[in-house]
Design a protein around this motif. Structure first.
Motif, PDB file in Angstrom:
ATOM      1  N   ALA A 129       0.974  -1.222  -0.250  1.00  0.00           N
ATOM      2  CA  ALA A 129      -0.153  -0.016  -0.027  1.00  0.00           C
ATOM      3  C   ALA A 129       0.731   1.247   0.094  1.00  0.00           C
ATOM      4  CB  ALA A 129      -0.886   0.010   1.293  1.00  0.00           C
ATOM      5  N   LEU A 130       1.854   1.230   0.721  1.00  0.00           N
ATOM      6  CA  LEU A 130       2.902   2.515   0.892  1.00  0.00           C
ATOM      7  C   LEU A 130       3.666   2.848  -0.402  1.00  0.00           C
ATOM      8  CD1 LEU A 130       3.818   2.039   4.844  1.00  0.00           C
ATOM      9  CD2 LEU A 130       2.275   3.795   3.769  1.00  0.00           C
ATOM     10  N   LYS A 133       0.854   2.492  -3.898  1.00  0.00           N
ATOM     11  CA  LYS A 133      -0.377   3.298  -4.062  1.00  0.00           C
ATOM     12  C   LYS A 133      -0.222   4.636  -3.620  1.00  0.00           C
ATOM     13  CE  LYS A 133      -2.522  -0.464  -5.247  1.00  0.00           C
ATOM     14  NZ  LYS A 133      -2.824  -0.660  -6.597  1.00  0.00           N
ATOM     15  N   PHE A 135      -2.526   7.501  -1.507  1.00  0.00           N
ATOM     16  CA  PHE A 135      -3.989   7.650  -1.189  1.00  0.00           C
ATOM     17  C   PHE A 135      -3.850   8.974  -0.129  1.00  0.00           C
ATOM     18  CE2 PHE A 135      -1.427   4.554   1.170  1.00  0.00           C
ATOM     19  CZ  PHE A 135      -1.685   4.950   2.393  1.00  0.00           C
ATOM     20  N   ARG A 136      -4.960   9.208   0.167  1.00  0.00           N
ATOM     21  CA  ARG A 136      -5.031  10.516   1.195  1.00  0.00           C
ATOM     22  C   ARG A 136      -4.669   9.862   2.451  1.00  0.00           C
ATOM     23  NH1 ARG A 136      -8.682  14.871   0.293  1.00  0.00           N
ATOM     24  NH2 ARG A 136      -9.637  14.771   2.545  1.00  0.00           N
ATOM     25  N   GLY A 137      -3.990  10.668   3.272  1.00  0.00           N
ATOM     26  CA  GLY A 137      -3.323  10.026   4.744  1.00  0.00           C
ATOM     27  C   GLY A 137      -2.144   9.441   4.707  1.00  0.00           C
TER      28      GLY A 137
ATOM     29  N   PRO B   3      -5.775   0.421  -0.611  1.00  0.00           N
ATOM     30  CA  PRO B   3      -4.648   0.776   0.363  1.00  0.00           C
ATOM     31  C   PRO B   3      -4.769   0.353   1.716  1.00  0.00           C
ATOM     32  CG  PRO B   3      -5.032   2.744  -1.235  1.00  0.00           C
ATOM     33  CD  PRO B   3      -6.069   1.627  -1.565  1.00  0.00           C
ATOM     34  N   PHE B   6      -4.737  -3.375   2.765  1.00  0.00           N
ATOM     35  CA  PHE B   6      -3.636  -3.626   2.895  1.00  0.00           C
ATOM     36  C   PHE B   6      -2.844  -3.288   3.929  1.00  0.00           C
ATOM     37  CE2 PHE B   6      -4.072  -4.761  -1.773  1.00  0.00           C
ATOM     38  CZ  PHE B   6      -3.332  -6.062  -1.820  1.00  0.00           C
TER      39      PHE B   6
END
Lengths: 314, 282
Positions: A129-130, A133, A135-137, B3, B6
């Protein structure tokens, strides 16, 4: 700041015209800071360097060698340790067996295996994810993970032991269970960050191509990104294992009775038992050393690479 | 959405086993914790007790001595090891790997091994070595005068090879042509180290010193296994003090206050060092 691994020092003289005229010895003498070349007396190292190396080897490995010899020594005088067993025997391991050493070892191995599996998978998921991607936050999540790395584990020992005794919302106690040690080890900021750094390097085109071919999120993750992370998995695994095997306070506060101890914690119990001599403690210490040594020696390259890259990046 | 799915396992584990305990620790530090009777709000009293307690002062003192001594000792010896073991020969690689073993061994195991090596009678392993050179026997861990130094020596033994590896990586990154030019200019070995090697190692040294000093503040396992803080409190450090208050005498409020103080100091030190580095790089 560019060196990220322990690469051998290569003399960078071949392309400079000045060095072509010099005798060969000069280039060799410039390979190391002290002007030493090899470890043979003939190659400019000198006999002094060999002696120093032997001394250094003894200082750092001698204590570990005494563990092996002491563990296999039927020791009449329990205070005398030496580099070789005086009276070789297996009696220490027999006594250690009576004292339940294999149970402690099993606890340790289950915690190491389960903890490592959980930690590596949690890190791979979070890193995906980090790193892949937006994404907000995202920044806040990064900061939150960084905070956990600055928070010394010892500092939260007391409230952590309360939380483990009464999980929030679930009203469940993990005291006296191996899960109580495994779960807190599951998320480790260091391994998440190492994984994230590595995943950033994987070219985005691979992922896009797969997406065009109609692959879903899970498929891309499991069949493209994770397999490409194999080198990083080695680094994360070896650091994770060392970190988990080194745990002392956590297994101590989770345990409700000595039967729950890991091997490293149980050594103190063995030591304070009047019925056993130091030979038995050393037999236990040897058993606790062997897994670390196996992991280190078999994954040495990733270990040293991880140490240096981690340190250079700060 | 994806995200967060995950991230969910990691964030959940952090929440339960890091953030909630951290918040709970801060809360506890403001209460007198009384099991079954209900906690009593005492404000900053626990902090006042920590800061005025003589045994905490003693522990702080020992913590600082230990942190400074171990950091400096490990760095010096690590640098010496790196200089000695630099090179590409296979035999050097072997010695390097062997010397690194103490870093990999679990801290508690290292503690138990050294307890035995330090056996404070003439038959003890180290004492029989000392008697070869006409010294000893030393009491090592069993006397207030020698105990802290004995603990420090174990920390240096375990820490120096780690520093060595990082310094070796730094040494490998130095341009060999600098050494060559220095050799042509007739530099002595000392000048070469002073003006080429040490400046090149500066980033590595800064990071090592930072990491080690922060780690030194929270030292626990090796002290607990080696001496348990004794004899007579001579090796008591901040964390062993907190541990015995929290888990042996059940003064959870005061122990939590001690923990929070340690956290704040660690945090301030980390931020301070980051700030220094920022400024130097800018």
């Amino acid at each position: 700041m560019t060196t990220t691994e322990l690469r051998p020092a290569t003399p960078s003289t071949s392309d400079s015209p000045a060095s072509a005229r010099k005798p060969i010895g000069v280039a060799q003498r410039c390979e190391t800071a002290l002007g030493w070349a090899g470890l043979r007396a003939s190659s400019g190292g000198g006999i002094g360097r060999i002696l120093l190396c032997v001394a250094v080897f003894l200082v750092f490995c001698g204590p570990l060698i005494t563990v092996i010899s002491g563990a296999f020594d039927f020791s009449p005088d329990p205070t005398k340790l030496s580099l070789l067993p005086n009276r070789p025997s297996l009696v220490n391991f027999d006594v250690a067996t009576e004292k339940g050493i294999w149970g402690y070892l099993l606890n340790s191995l289950i915690i190491a295996g389960g903890g490592l599996l959980l930690q590596v998978s949690v890190s791979v998921f979070a890193a995906y994810a980090l790193a892949r991607k937006k994404f907000r936050g995202q920044v806040i999540v990064m900061l939150a993970i960084l905070t956990t790395m600055m928070l010394p584990e010892e500092v939260i020992a007391i409230p952590l032991s309360m939380v483990i005794g009464d999980l929030p919302l679930l009203n469940l106690s993990l005291k006296g269970t191996l899960l109580g040690v495994i779960l807190p080890l599951g998320a480790w900021g260091f391994s998440i960050f190492v994984m994230t750094e590595f995943m950033r390097e994987i070219p985005l085109e691979l992922e896009e191509a797969a997406r065009v071919d109609g692959a879903g999120e899970l498929r891309i993750f499991a069949q493209i990104v994770v397999p490409l992370c194999r080198p990083a998995l080695g680094v994360v695994a070896v650091f994770g294992f060392t970190m988990i095997w080194d745990q002392y306070l956590l297994p101590l506060i989770v345990a409700t009775d000595p039967g729950d101890y890991t091997l490293t914690v149980a050594l103190a119990t063995l030591r304070s038992d009047d019925m056993v001599g130091p030979g038995v403690v050393l037999a236990g210490a040897l058993l606790a050393l062997v897994p670390s040594l196996i992991v280190y020696l078999s994954l040495q390259k990733s270990f040293l690479r991880g140490i240096t890259s981690g340190a250079v990046k700060g | 959405m994806v995200p967060w799915l995950f991230l969910l396992p990691a964030l959940l584990l952090f929440l339960v086993f890091k953030y909630i305990p951290m918040a709970e620790g801060i809360r506890l530090s403001l209460f007198e914790v009384r099991p079954f009777l209900g906690d009593l709000w005492v404000g900053l009293d626990n902090y006042a007790r920590v800061l005025s307690d003589e045994r905490f002062h003693n522990a702080l003192n020992n913590t600082l001595i230990l942190a400074v001594g171990q950091t400096a000792g490990a760095m010096l010896i690590g640098f010496g090891l790196a200089l000695l073991l630099e090179g590409t020969a296979r035999s050097l690689w072997f010695v390097r790997s062997a010397v690194f073993l103490p870093v990999v061994a679990a801290t508690a195991v290292v503690g138990e091994i050294w307890r035995l090596l330090y056996y404070p009678a003439e038959g003890g392993f180290l004492n029989s070595l000392l008697s070869w050179v006409g010294l000893g026997p030393s009491t090592f861990l069993d006397h207030p005068d020698t105990s802290l130094w004995s603990v420090m020596a174990v920390g240096i033994w375990k820490g120096a090879p780690y520093d060595m590896v990082i310094l070796l990586a730094g040494l490998a990154g130095i341009d060999r042509q600098l050494y060559e030019s220095a050799a042509i200019d007739g530099c002595t070995t000392w000048q070469r180290i002073r003006y080429i090697t040490l400046p090149a190692l500066r980033p590595a040294i800064t990071i090592l010193l930072t990491l080690a000093s922060i780690r030194g503040l929270r030292v626990f396992t090796e002290v607990y296994v080696l001496t348990g803080g004794g004899p007579a409190g001579s090796t008591d450090v901040w964390m062993t003090r907190v541990f015995s208050l929290g888990f042996e005498t059940s003064e959870l409020g005061v122990a939590s206050a001690g923990s929070v103080v340690l956290f704040l100091v660690t945090l301030l030190l980390t931020l301070f060092v980051q700030l220094l580095r920022r400024r130097r790089e800018a």
